[in-house]
Design a protein around this motif. Sequence first.
Motif, PDB file in Angstrom:
ATOM      1  N   SER A   1       0.823  -1.217   0.000  1.00 41.79           N
ATOM      2  CA  SER A   1       0.000   0.000   0.000  1.00 41.79           C
ATOM      3  C   SER A   1       0.853   1.261   0.000  1.00 41.79           C
ATOM      4  CB  SER A   1      -0.931  -0.003   1.205  1.00 41.79           C
ATOM      5  OG  SER A   1      -0.181   0.071   2.408  1.00 41.79           O
ATOM      6  N   GLY A   2       2.164   1.119   0.028  1.00 39.98           N
ATOM      7  CA  GLY A   2       3.028   2.300   0.018  1.00 39.98           C
ATOM      8  C   GLY A   2       3.258   2.886   1.392  1.00 39.98           C
ATOM      9  N   LYS A   3       3.018   2.104   2.443  1.00 46.20           N
ATOM     10  CA  LYS A   3       3.134   2.665   3.793  1.00 46.20           C
ATOM     11  C   LYS A   3       4.550   3.086   4.140  1.00 46.20           C
ATOM     12  CE  LYS A   3       2.843  -1.861   6.054  1.00 46.20           C
ATOM     13  NZ  LYS A   3       4.255  -2.078   6.284  1.00 46.20           N
ATOM     14  N   THR A   4       5.559   2.359   3.674  1.00 45.60           N
ATOM     15  CA  THR A   4       6.941   2.735   3.980  1.00 45.60           C
ATOM     16  C   THR A   4       7.270   4.094   3.382  1.00 45.60           C
ATOM     17  OG1 THR A   4       7.570   0.405   4.056  1.00 45.60           O
ATOM     18  CG2 THR A   4       9.353   1.998   3.816  1.00 45.60           C
ATOM     19  N   ILE A 122      -4.321   2.735   5.016  1.00 42.34           N
ATOM     20  CA  ILE A 122      -4.232   2.933   3.570  1.00 42.34           C
ATOM     21  C   ILE A 122      -4.887   1.716   2.935  1.00 42.34           C
ATOM     22  CG2 ILE A 122      -2.704   3.339   1.612  1.00 42.34           C
ATOM     23  CD1 ILE A 122      -0.670   4.518   3.612  1.00 42.34           C
ATOM     24  N   ASP A 123      -6.108   1.903   2.490  1.00 37.33           N
ATOM     25  CA  ASP A 123      -6.936   0.807   1.998  1.00 37.33           C
ATOM     26  C   ASP A 123      -6.660   0.564   0.520  1.00 37.33           C
ATOM     27  OD1 ASP A 123      -8.821  -1.187   1.953  1.00 37.33           O
ATOM     28  OD2 ASP A 123     -10.545   0.153   2.028  1.00 37.33           O
ATOM     29  N   LEU A 124      -6.287  -0.662   0.233  1.00 42.08           N
ATOM     30  CA  LEU A 124      -5.954  -1.066  -1.128  1.00 42.08           C
ATOM     31  C   LEU A 124      -6.543  -2.454  -1.333  1.00 42.08           C
ATOM     32  CD1 LEU A 124      -4.107   0.033  -3.464  1.00 42.08           C
ATOM     33  CD2 LEU A 124      -2.306  -1.395  -2.517  1.00 42.08           C
ATOM     34  N   ASP A 177       1.515  11.867  -3.291  1.00 44.25           N
ATOM     35  CA  ASP A 177       1.381  13.228  -2.753  1.00 44.25           C
ATOM     36  C   ASP A 177       0.016  13.470  -2.126  1.00 44.25           C
ATOM     37  OD1 ASP A 177       3.962  13.803  -3.546  1.00 44.25           O
ATOM     38  OD2 ASP A 177       3.361  14.787  -5.418  1.00 44.25           O
ATOM     39  N   THR A 178      -1.032  12.957  -2.748  1.00 43.08           N
ATOM     40  CA  THR A 178      -2.384  13.128  -2.200  1.00 43.08           C
ATOM     41  C   THR A 178      -2.515  12.421  -0.853  1.00 43.08           C
ATOM     42  OG1 THR A 178      -3.332  13.311  -4.415  1.00 43.08           O
ATOM     43  CG2 THR A 178      -4.845  12.713  -2.635  1.00 43.08           C
ATOM     44  N   ILE A 179      -2.003  11.200  -0.782  1.00 47.66           N
ATOM     45  CA  ILE A 179      -2.048  10.442   0.473  1.00 47.66           C
ATOM     46  C   ILE A 179      -1.247  11.158   1.545  1.00 47.66           C
ATOM     47  CG2 ILE A 179      -1.336   8.282   1.591  1.00 47.66           C
ATOM     48  CD1 ILE A 179      -1.995   6.868  -1.093  1.00 47.66           C
ATOM     49  N   ARG A 184      -0.481  14.356   6.576  1.00 42.60           N
ATOM     50  CA  ARG A 184       0.101  15.539   7.230  1.00 42.60           C
ATOM     51  C   ARG A 184      -0.975  16.412   7.854  1.00 42.60           C
ATOM     52  NH1 ARG A 184       4.947  17.448   3.066  1.00 42.60           N
ATOM     53  NH2 ARG A 184       6.227  15.586   3.400  1.00 42.60           N
ATOM     54  N   ASN A 185      -2.073  16.628   7.141  1.00 40.83           N
ATOM     55  CA  ASN A 185      -3.158  17.452   7.688  1.00 40.83           C
ATOM     56  C   ASN A 185      -3.706  16.841   8.974  1.00 40.83           C
ATOM     57  OD1 ASN A 185      -2.925  19.291   5.594  1.00 40.83           O
ATOM     58  ND2 ASN A 185      -4.612  18.436   4.417  1.00 40.83           N
ATOM     59  N   HIS A 186      -3.872  15.522   8.975  1.00 39.58           N
ATOM     60  CA  HIS A 186      -4.403  14.856  10.167  1.00 39.58           C
ATOM     61  C   HIS A 186      -3.395  14.909  11.321  1.00 39.58           C
ATOM     62  CE1 HIS A 186      -7.240  12.362  12.283  1.00 39.58           C
ATOM     63  NE2 HIS A 186      -6.283  11.515  12.598  1.00 39.58           N
TER      64      HIS A 186
END
Length: 194
Positions: A1-4, A122-124, A177-179, A184-186
Amino acid sequence: SGKTTQINLLEQYLKEAGYECLITREPGGTVIGEEVRELILNPEYKEMSPVTEMLLYAASRAQLVHEVIGPALEAGRIVISDRFVDSSIVYQGIARNLGISTVAAVNAPGIGIYRPDGIFFIDLSEAEGLRRKKEQKNLDRMEQEGIDFHHMVSEGYRKVLSGRPEVMKIDGGRSIDTIQKKIRNHVDELLKKK
């Protein structure tokens, strides 16, 4: 999911903002935990029982909390953890059918008072997640499980994390970038409350 990737970008963002950060991973993160990681994820150990798997994850996590997470939080640092107890609840409690309450009870003494302020899910889809993983050369014991197992994991996360105020669900199909912007906002909001 790109978590790293997301963890590394968040760490950079927080450090640039002047925060002290610590990144941890599960299983592992300590000398003892890394030895346990080798056992759990070794693809040669296909005969490992679900109970053994659960206990090894709990042992690694207990050492990580005792040696790293607890002291860092007590010192006022931010801890970003690549997985925590919810992963065991999903993988062993649901996908391995040991029961949510069993896994929670086994892990309770090891995690003590420490709970995450924020969880990013991160739901995939399991098919896309497996496609991305299979692009890697070496798959560990858990990654070698079949699509049915990974489907139970995906559904398990959706069930366990649903409706919890500390959880932010993010569409894993969005751009990096969207993720990261959502994360960051949260995190900025969480830090304002501290």
